[in-house]
Design an enzyme around this catalytic site. Structure first.
Site, PDB file in Angstrom:
ATOM      1  N   ASP A  70      25.510  10.654   7.548  1.00  0.00           N
ATOM      2  CA  ASP A  70      27.055  11.004   8.236  1.00  0.00           C
ATOM      3  C   ASP A  70      26.482  11.306   9.987  1.00  0.00           C
ATOM      4  O   ASP A  70      25.583  11.941  10.183  1.00  0.00           O
ATOM      5  CB  ASP A  70      27.596  12.213   7.709  1.00  0.00           C
ATOM      6  CG  ASP A  70      27.841  12.253   6.398  1.00  0.00           C
ATOM      7  OD1 ASP A  70      28.331  11.079   5.914  1.00  0.00           O
ATOM      8  OD2 ASP A  70      27.665  13.304   5.500  1.00  0.00           O
ATOM      9  N   ASP A  76      28.688  20.709  13.931  1.00  0.00           N
ATOM     10  CA  ASP A  76      27.925  20.581  12.507  1.00  0.00           C
ATOM     11  C   ASP A  76      26.420  21.174  12.913  1.00  0.00           C
ATOM     12  O   ASP A  76      25.780  21.908  12.425  1.00  0.00           O
ATOM     13  CB  ASP A  76      27.570  19.151  12.112  1.00  0.00           C
ATOM     14  CG  ASP A  76      28.493  18.360  11.468  1.00  0.00           C
ATOM     15  OD1 ASP A  76      29.602  19.265  10.677  1.00  0.00           O
ATOM     16  OD2 ASP A  76      28.935  17.212  11.588  1.00  0.00           O
ATOM     17  N   GLU A  99      22.969  20.844   4.199  1.00  0.00           N
ATOM     18  CA  GLU A  99      23.266  19.499   4.239  1.00  0.00           C
ATOM     19  C   GLU A  99      22.677  18.519   5.348  1.00  0.00           C
ATOM     20  O   GLU A  99      22.624  17.542   5.437  1.00  0.00           O
ATOM     21  CB  GLU A  99      24.850  19.372   4.528  1.00  0.00           C
ATOM     22  CG  GLU A  99      25.445  17.908   4.438  1.00  0.00           C
ATOM     23  CD  GLU A  99      26.833  18.021   4.866  1.00  0.00           C
ATOM     24  OE1 GLU A  99      27.518  18.945   5.616  1.00  0.00           O
ATOM     25  OE2 GLU A  99      27.577  16.977   4.511  1.00  0.00           O
ATOM     26  N   GLU A 100      22.487  19.449   6.544  1.00  0.00           N
ATOM     27  CA  GLU A 100      21.924  18.969   7.802  1.00  0.00           C
ATOM     28  C   GLU A 100      20.574  18.654   7.906  1.00  0.00           C
ATOM     29  O   GLU A 100      20.059  18.239   8.764  1.00  0.00           O
ATOM     30  CB  GLU A 100      22.651  19.604   9.131  1.00  0.00           C
ATOM     31  CG  GLU A 100      23.963  19.882   8.920  1.00  0.00           C
ATOM     32  CD  GLU A 100      24.851  18.556   9.159  1.00  0.00           C
ATOM     33  OE1 GLU A 100      24.266  17.660   9.559  1.00  0.00           O
ATOM     34  OE2 GLU A 100      26.093  18.546   8.518  1.00  0.00           O
ATOM     35  N   ASP A 120      26.548  24.120   3.198  1.00  0.00           N
ATOM     36  CA  ASP A 120      27.275  23.207   4.117  1.00  0.00           C
ATOM     37  C   ASP A 120      27.687  23.822   5.133  1.00  0.00           C
ATOM     38  O   ASP A 120      28.627  24.639   5.017  1.00  0.00           O
ATOM     39  CB  ASP A 120      28.248  22.215   3.191  1.00  0.00           C
ATOM     40  CG  ASP A 120      29.063  21.541   4.045  1.00  0.00           C
ATOM     41  OD1 ASP A 120      28.765  21.145   5.282  1.00  0.00           O
ATOM     42  OD2 ASP A 120      30.040  20.778   3.287  1.00  0.00           O
ATOM     43  N   LEU A 122      29.117  22.931   7.930  1.00  0.00           N
ATOM     44  CA  LEU A 122      30.420  22.876   8.451  1.00  0.00           C
ATOM     45  C   LEU A 122      31.156  21.624   7.654  1.00  0.00           C
ATOM     46  O   LEU A 122      30.547  20.686   7.515  1.00  0.00           O
ATOM     47  CB  LEU A 122      30.360  22.357   9.931  1.00  0.00           C
ATOM     48  CG  LEU A 122      31.384  22.590  11.026  1.00  0.00           C
ATOM     49  CD1 LEU A 122      32.748  22.050  10.369  1.00  0.00           C
ATOM     50  CD2 LEU A 122      31.603  24.151  11.136  1.00  0.00           C
ATOM     51  N   ASP A 123      32.060  22.241   6.913  1.00  0.00           N
ATOM     52  CA  ASP A 123      32.652  21.094   5.711  1.00  0.00           C
ATOM     53  C   ASP A 123      33.757  20.701   6.298  1.00  0.00           C
ATOM     54  O   ASP A 123      34.703  21.518   6.899  1.00  0.00           O
ATOM     55  CB  ASP A 123      32.810  22.139   4.490  1.00  0.00           C
ATOM     56  CG  ASP A 123      33.686  21.196   3.649  1.00  0.00           C
ATOM     57  OD1 ASP A 123      33.281  20.394   3.255  1.00  0.00           O
ATOM     58  OD2 ASP A 123      34.642  21.629   3.190  1.00  0.00           O
ATOM     59  N   GLU A 283      27.823  21.895  -2.280  1.00  0.00           N
ATOM     60  CA  GLU A 283      29.651  21.753  -2.251  1.00  0.00           C
ATOM     61  C   GLU A 283      29.873  22.092  -3.759  1.00  0.00           C
ATOM     62  O   GLU A 283      30.726  22.965  -3.999  1.00  0.00           O
ATOM     63  CB  GLU A 283      29.983  20.645  -1.765  1.00  0.00           C
ATOM     64  CG  GLU A 283      29.560  20.082  -0.241  1.00  0.00           C
ATOM     65  CD  GLU A 283      30.088  18.740   0.398  1.00  0.00           C
ATOM     66  OE1 GLU A 283      30.462  18.808   1.585  1.00  0.00           O
ATOM     67  OE2 GLU A 283      30.165  18.004  -0.225  1.00  0.00           O
TER      68      GLU A 283
END
Ligand code: AHG
Ligand code: MN
Ligand code: MN
Length: 336
Positions: A70, A76, A99-100, A120, A122-123, A283
């Site tokens: 992404d 983020d 996630e990052e 996560d 920033l969702d 998540e």
């Protein structure tokens, strides 16, 4: 209690609530309270950045991609840095899964504690630039084995989580979380700069009237999913109204509404994404933990989300979660 001047002289801040919970839990050392306290600082800083994004040049892309391909937005990256900096210095965490970040972030030995945090930061990134609600999600595990932390320490089913939560940056800022003793919601009071208990013991209704999914992908769905969604739009009983549709595209916002109003949130597998889109460790599992604490259900279409044995830290899974009867109805179609 609020006095005549509107000031609550006995407010139940999130830290006070956690200390109370810790006292009633034999063997608790306060370590989780310290970790969550630091996590709240990250959340408050993100909430403030989200509010100022338009004037602080924080909209748009950072020019990089994250581990799942992404495009990373500036927020983020900022949110991820805040989570990592706050959690890796609080002395209570040994490994962070974001996630990052493609690989686990290993906390320097001198700062290590017993917890592993998955998050996560920033969702709902696609909603940042148009001011629609976004959030952060986290799950917390205790490291079980001696020695330096490795990936294997977190490749465990969600049933082994000790705590999970999310922050919602919406028309107000809320934190909803569980340490395994029910689900509780706290609202940021900007006047005191702290989260105060506003939603004690959150329970989801047994049945709702709302379904929440990206129906634009119907073309790629399994026929069983299509059949279920059709069944709630065209109820057999002529006198029954169809379900309403609500889909924000930020899991935190869609699940938060599901907690409060009931119904079902689904992100099924489809021919383009054979395991769905949502990531198990940061998540689906934290949300499933909270959904069960609120008396609801969360499945991948076959079993409880929390019973999945993860093979990789960024793995995805299909998700069907919400009110018990709604998820049960959905399962009847999926297993037919
Ligand atoms: P993230 O911004 O962390 O990548 O997560 C976005 C997720 C989730 O919040 C939401 O439920 C889903 O993506 C929406 O996906 P679609 O745009 O495919 O519906
Ligand atoms: Mn997300
Ligand atoms: Mn994200």
């Amino acid at each position: 209690m609020a006095s005549d001047n509107g000031v609550d002289s006995d407010c139940m801040t999130i830290t006070r609530f956690l200390i109370d919970q810790q006292r009633s839990c034999p063997g608790a050392t306060g370590s989780l309270t310290l970790l969550l306290n630091q996590l709240m600082t990250a959340v408050k800083a993100i909430a403030s950045a989200v509010k100022r994004a338009g004037i602080a040049n924080l909209y748009g892309i950072a020019g990089s991609q994250n581990t799942t391909g992404d495009e990373q937005k500036k927020l983020d990256v900022l949110a991820n840095d805040l989570f990592i900096n706050m959690l890796s210095t609080c002395g209570q965490a040994c490994m962070l899964i974001s996630e990052e970040n493609e690989d686990p972030v290993i906390v320097p030995e001198e700062n290590r504690g017993k917890y592993i945090v998955t998050f996560d930061p920033l969702d709902g990134s696609s909603n940042i630039d148009c001011l629609v609600s976004i959030g952060s999600i986290w799950g917390i595990y205790e490291k079980k084995t001696p020695g330096p932390p490795t990936k294997e320490d977190v490749l465990r089913p969600g049933t082994e989580m000790v705590s999970a939560g999310y922050a919602l940056y919406g028309s107000g800022t809320m934190v909803v979380m569980s340490t395994g003793c029910g689900l509780h919601g706290f609202t940021l009071d900007p006047n005191i700069g702290d989260f105060v208990l506003t939603h004690r013991d959150m329970f989801i209704k047994n049945r709702g009237k709302i379904y929440s999914t990206n129906e634009g992908y119907e073309k790629y769905w399994d026929q069983k999913v299509t059949n279920y969604v059709h069944s709630i739009k065209y109820p057999e009983d002529e006198k029954k109204s169809p379900y309403g549709a609500r889909y924000i595209g930020s899991m935190v916002a869609d699940v938060h509404r599901t907690f409060l109003y009931g119904g079902i949130f689904l992100y099924p597998a489809n021919t383009k994404s054979p395991n769905g889109k949502l990531r198990l460790l940061y998540e689906s599992n934290p949300m499933a933990f909270m959904m069960e604490q609120a008396g609801g259900r969360a499945t991948d279409g076959e079993k409880r989300v929390m019973e999945i044995e993860p093979k990789g830290i960024h793995e995805r899974c299909p998700v069907f979660m919400g009110s018990t009867y709604d998820v049960d109805d959905c399962m009847k179609f999926l297993t037919a």
